[in-house]
Design an enzyme around this catalytic site. Structure first.
Site, PDB file in Angstrom:
ATOM      1  N   CYS A 344      77.731  35.882  32.010  1.00  0.00           N
ATOM      2  CA  CYS A 344      76.344  35.434  31.905  1.00  0.00           C
ATOM      3  C   CYS A 344      75.746  35.835  30.560  1.00  0.00           C
ATOM      4  O   CYS A 344      76.114  35.285  29.524  1.00  0.00           O
ATOM      5  CB  CYS A 344      75.531  35.934  33.088  1.00  0.00           C
ATOM      6  SG  CYS A 344      74.009  34.979  33.325  1.00  0.00           S
ATOM      7  N   HIS A 431      78.395  34.845  38.258  1.00  0.00           N
ATOM      8  CA  HIS A 431      78.416  36.192  38.826  1.00  0.00           C
ATOM      9  C   HIS A 431      79.226  36.185  40.121  1.00  0.00           C
ATOM     10  O   HIS A 431      79.277  35.181  40.838  1.00  0.00           O
ATOM     11  CB  HIS A 431      76.997  36.671  39.137  1.00  0.00           C
ATOM     12  CG  HIS A 431      76.128  36.832  37.943  1.00  0.00           C
ATOM     13  ND1 HIS A 431      76.320  37.833  36.999  1.00  0.00           N
ATOM     14  CD2 HIS A 431      75.030  36.136  37.515  1.00  0.00           C
ATOM     15  CE1 HIS A 431      75.397  37.732  36.057  1.00  0.00           C
ATOM     16  NE2 HIS A 431      74.604  36.715  36.349  1.00  0.00           N
TER      17      HIS A 431
END
Length: 511
Positions: A344, A431
């Site tokens: 991310c 994630h």
């Protein structure tokens, strides 16, 4: 103890704490697990959470990771109602305000007060929604209920308890020292109407001799008129899904012995605004994987894999990497073919360029240039629970980001989940990918090969089973160390009438 679903408002309990990280999250999860094992339809709730560890619910809402963990303890899917207000601190002394799973703006400590009245109503409505569809709701407070400078606008502690008529237990961390003063002082600083809802205490993280503690319990009961309903011992290995970076200091213990002859050393850069570092939990349960959080260049020297985790302030944390000399070390590693993974915000830092008019307002910023990608921050946040594949293994994950990444496919970069890989550098916005057992093992095998390590992955590590076992350990902790009969009476009937008022240390009420 087996209750049918309530037709009206279900009973509820608030678990508050003398400080942040006193154990509210894990005790709430433990109570939820204990109740669920009794056949009770239970749900967790936290009115306002300040955390950079969040997750996406099945209906596409963003809530605190701790509430998702507590929902798992209940055996149910998480929902936006379980954490109606989430504050995500940024790099400019402000926080993104997420309401019912969607960001509504940025606020600093002062301007946030303007939100409070509206948010109190939203929180009370969300709690009522859960109480109408469950047998019991276990609520977690935020910080301390004795933040007297913030009491007027409180929506997470005694403000919620008063609005919803909740009995309250206060948790103190004895491992920090001063637990009796903290418990007594917390109660004494509350207004009489708030004190009337505080029915007792829990002491957490005890690792001493019980007979030496008992006189203090008796004195506290005499001073406050309230019992200590449980003394919970220190229990190693409860660090999964911690709520904030305070939990990074939790004792993970030594790495599990390797299957083969060598360990795999993983260095996770502890960014100042690190977010969703729970991505690393699955690596820590793998035998032979040694995970460390690092902040200095020399700490990367012997790492077989360096991970740049998520960040709430990508541009600011990228600047910090450069200031600390970490960026240069990571670039040299990549040039040498030594593995680096960005997740991310960490993936965004690996790109060639970042254009950010949203999070930092910095405009065009050079990235580390280790992946052929460009990042443009969008006003709308991407929230999702994607499913894909890598290394021939199915991967389910979740994504939470403003940065939209485009990859130059004219280069030699190869697809990797939703991101790319170039040489020994991988990047993805997903994630939770490492929680997928088959993918995790295949990825670690690739990393070990590139790092020249004779590391052998365990064939049977089951992360979901590991998490379930730890939730069961929390349920056992409550069942074995709390007066559960008294706890159940408190949940069903509320705080007893006539609890004494403990006077404050100095003039306050109406003075």
């Amino acid at each position: 103890m087996n209750r049918a679903t309530n037709d009206g408002d279900a009973p509820a309990l608030l678990i508050a704490g003398t400080t942040s990280d006193a154990g509210k999250s894990v005790i709430t999860a433990g109570v939820c697990r204990w109740l669920a094992r009794q056949g009770v339809k239970v749900a967790p709730f936290k009115a306002q959470n300040m955390s950079l560890n969040s997750v996406v619910t099945p209906d596409g809402a963003e809530i605190g990771r701790a509430q998702a963990m507590q929902a798992a303890a209940c055996g149910i899917e998480p929902s936006a109602a379980m954490n109606p207000v989430l504050l995500k601190p940024g790099g400019n002394r402000s926080s993104q305000v997420v309401v019912r799973g969607r960001p509504i703006g940025e606020a600093d400590a002062v301007s946030y007060q303007d939100y409070k009245e509206r948010l109190r109503g939203i929180a009370v409505e969300a709690l009522a929604e859960l109480r109408s569809s469950h047998d019991v709701v276990i609520c977690e407070g935020a910080g301390s209920p004795a933040e007297i400078n913030l009491r007027a606008g409180d929506i997470a502690n005694m403000g919620l308890a008063r609005a919803a008529g909740l009995p309250v237990l206060v948790v103190g961390d004895i491992d920090r020292g001063g637990v009796f003063a903290a418990l007594h002082g917390t109660l004494a600083l509350l207004e009489p109407e708030d004190q009337a809802l505080v029915a007792g205490f829990l002491i957490n993280k005890f690792r001493g001799a019980p007979e030496l503690l008992e006189p203090g319990l008796d004195m506290l009961r005499g001073l406050t008129g309230r019992p200590v309903m449980g003394v919970l011992p220190w229990l190693d290995g409860l660090w999964l899904d911690v709520e904030d970076s305070l939990g990074l200091g939790a004792d993970r213990g030594a790495p599990r012995p390797p299957v083969g002859s060598q360990t795999l050393r993983v260095a996770v850069v502890r960014l100042p605004r690190i977010s969703n570092f729970t991505d690393i939990d699955a690596l820590s349960v793998e035998p032979g994987v040694d995970v460390r959080f690092v902040t200095a260049p020399h700490e990367l020297a012997d790492a077989d894999l360096v991970i740049l985790p998520g960040s709430r302030a990508t541009v600011a944390d990228l600047s910090w990497l450069r200031e600390r000399g970490l960026a240069d070390v990571i670039a040299r590693r990549a040039a040498q073919g030594r593995p680096v993974l960005g997740i991310c915000g960490g993936y965004q830092m690996l790109a060639r360029a970042i254009h950010d008019d949203v999070e930092s307002g910095a405009g065009e910023v050079a990235g580390l240039g280790l992946l052929p990608a460009r990042v443009v921050f969008a006003a709308d946040k991407t929230l999702g629970r994607p499913v894909g594949a890598a290394y021939g293994e199915r991967v389910s994950a979740y994504e939470i980001h403003h940065g939209v990444i485009s990859v130059d496919h004219e280069t030699e970069a190869e697809p990797f989940l939703d991101g790319c890989r170039l040489g020994a550098v991988w990047g993805t916005t997903w994630h939770g990918a490492l929680e997928n057992d088959g993918f995790r093992r295949a990825f670690l095998a690739d990393v070990a090969g590139r790092a020249g390590r004779a590391f052998v992955c365990a064939p049977d590590t089951d992360f979901a089973a590991e998490r379930a076992a730890r939730l069961d350990a929390l349920g056992d902790l409550v069942e074995q160390n709390v007066d559960t009969d008294a706890l159940w009476r408190l949940i069903e009937t509320g705080a007893p009438a006539g609890l004494p008022v403990v006077p404050p240390a100095g003039p306050r009420w109406g003075a």
